[in-house]
Enzyme design. Structure first.
Site, PDB file in Angstrom:
ATOM      1  N   HIS A  65       0.880  -1.164   0.000  1.00  0.00           N
ATOM      2  CA  HIS A  65       0.000   0.000   0.000  1.00  0.00           C
ATOM      3  C   HIS A  65       0.915   1.211   0.000  1.00  0.00           C
ATOM      4  O   HIS A  65       1.946   1.226   0.695  1.00  0.00           O
ATOM      5  CB  HIS A  65      -0.924   0.015   1.226  1.00  0.00           C
ATOM      6  N   ASP A  67       1.075   4.040   1.349  1.00  0.00           N
ATOM      7  CA  ASP A  67       1.526   4.736   2.566  1.00  0.00           C
ATOM      8  C   ASP A  67       2.635   3.968   3.298  1.00  0.00           C
ATOM      9  O   ASP A  67       3.145   4.436   4.311  1.00  0.00           O
ATOM     10  CB  ASP A  67       0.346   5.044   3.512  1.00  0.00           C
ATOM     11  N   HIS A  68       3.027   2.811   2.745  1.00  0.00           N
ATOM     12  CA  HIS A  68       4.113   2.028   3.362  1.00  0.00           C
ATOM     13  C   HIS A  68       5.331   1.880   2.452  1.00  0.00           C
ATOM     14  O   HIS A  68       6.364   1.396   2.893  1.00  0.00           O
ATOM     15  CB  HIS A  68       3.603   0.642   3.768  1.00  0.00           C
ATOM     16  N   ASP A 212      -0.157  -3.252   8.450  1.00  0.00           N
ATOM     17  CA  ASP A 212      -1.525  -3.009   8.887  1.00  0.00           C
ATOM     18  C   ASP A 212      -2.227  -4.349   9.091  1.00  0.00           C
ATOM     19  O   ASP A 212      -1.980  -5.290   8.352  1.00  0.00           O
ATOM     20  CB  ASP A 212      -2.294  -2.248   7.809  1.00  0.00           C
TER      21      ASP A 212
HETATM   22 ZN   LIG Z   1      -1.310   1.752   5.970  1.00  0.00          ZN
HETATM   23 ZN   LIG Z   2      -2.500  -1.001   4.225  1.00  0.00          ZN
END
Ligand SMILES: [Zn+2]
Ligand SMILES: [Zn+2]
Length: 308
Positions: A65, A67-68, A212
């Site tokens: 993802h 954001d990672h 997550d």
């Molecule tokens: Zn995330």
């Molecule tokens: Zn995620």
């Protein structure tokens, strides 16, 4: 003795904001840095932090993802400009090799050093070095996702000086040999083994990173007896239904994981950008697990050894 320090470079979920970046945690030990996730802006955050990159030993990505991972190509470009020499292990779920192939094909990535790409596919030890190893366990998210635990090797037990003297071991080099786990022979021919003078071996530090995920077995395995559990806390207590539907946890879920796994300390991160203040997250978690902290960007945490 090595000390371990955690530096949070981004603590928000989804998109980076001026006030809060997205996921990345750096773990420093003996001048080596291990990076968990690398959201957009991570290298700028690192430059703004009080830490110097030192030797970047490995990068571990939990899942694909943005954001990672979106900070990774930029960070690798900078390492090349800085003329990094050593090979760099990079671990991530399946898809990593395809991603890199594409980045190279379109000319975005031309690292001047060797990347050791490793796709994580099964639980267990995925990387090891001098005095440490890293374990992976599968988390439960919307896409394949792995959590990691940095684990120091066990250390020899305490040296019992009085016992050694009583057994006739002369102070000096023989003490050192026994402490290093070697047997010695005394002048009278008697053999003394390390077990005769050392207490039970002492576990090294364990730091788990679960981000997550919805509450799951893999997170509990990673967090089991950890000195520090870093756990995502996207939503507030009471928002479980929405959190789980979106593949995330609340602060209360994180606290329940810490409690069930017998972790010593919990650090919350990956907060929804809807919530600019971390206070309510800490409150919600502390009701279940008292030793809870919330990370803001640049939050630093010295991991304490729990000596008996
Ligand atoms: Zn995330
Ligand atoms: Zn995620």
């Amino acid at each position: 003795m090595s000390s371990v320090k955690l530096v949070f470079l981004g603590t928000g979920s989804g998109k980076p904001l001026p006030s809060r970046g997205v996921s990345s945690v750096a773990l420093f030990r003996d001048g080596q840095m291990f990076m968990f996730d690398c959201g957009e802006g991570t290298q700028v955050q690192l430059a703004k932090s009080s830490m110097r990159p030192g030797t970047l030993e490995a990068i571990l990505l939990t899942h694909f993802h943005g954001d990672h991972i979106n900070g990774l190509p930029g960070l690798l470009g900078t390492l090349t400009l800085n003329q990094r020499q050593g090979a760099l292990p990079l671990l991530a779920p399946k898809g990593l090799k395809q991603w890199f192939k594409t980045l190279r094909q379109v000319g975005i990535l031309n690292t001047g050093f060797t990347m050791e790409l490793q796709e994580v596919g099964k639980a267990g030890v995925v990387l090891q070095g001098d005095g440490w190893h890293i374990e992976a366990h599968k988390l439960k998210h919307r896409v394949p996702c792995w959590g990691y635990a940095f684990v120091e090797n066990a250390r020899p037990g305490r040296f019992d000086l009085e016992r050694a003297k009583a057994l006739g071991v002369p102070p000096g080099p023989m003490f050192g040999k026994l402490q290093r786990g070697e047997s010695i022979v005394l002048e009278d021919g008697k053999t003394i083994s390390p077990d005769d003078v050392l207490g039970p071996s002492r576990p090294g530090l364990k730091i788990a990173y679960c981000c997550d995920t919805v509450p799951c077995e893999g997170a509990i395995e990673l967090a089991r007896d950890a000195d520090v559990l870093i756990h995502e806390s996207t939503y507030l207590a009471g928002e479980e239904k929405m959190a789980h539907k979106r593949g995330h946890s609340t602060c209360a879920d994180a606290a329940r994981c810490a409690k069930e796994a017998n972790a010593h300390a919990l650090i919350l991160t990956h907060f929804s950008q809807k919530h600019p203040h971390v206070g309510p997250f800490v409150e919600g978690a502390k009701a279940i697990f008292e030793n809870t902290y919330a990370a803001n960007d640049f939050f630093e945490f010295e991991v304490q050894r729990r000596e008996s």
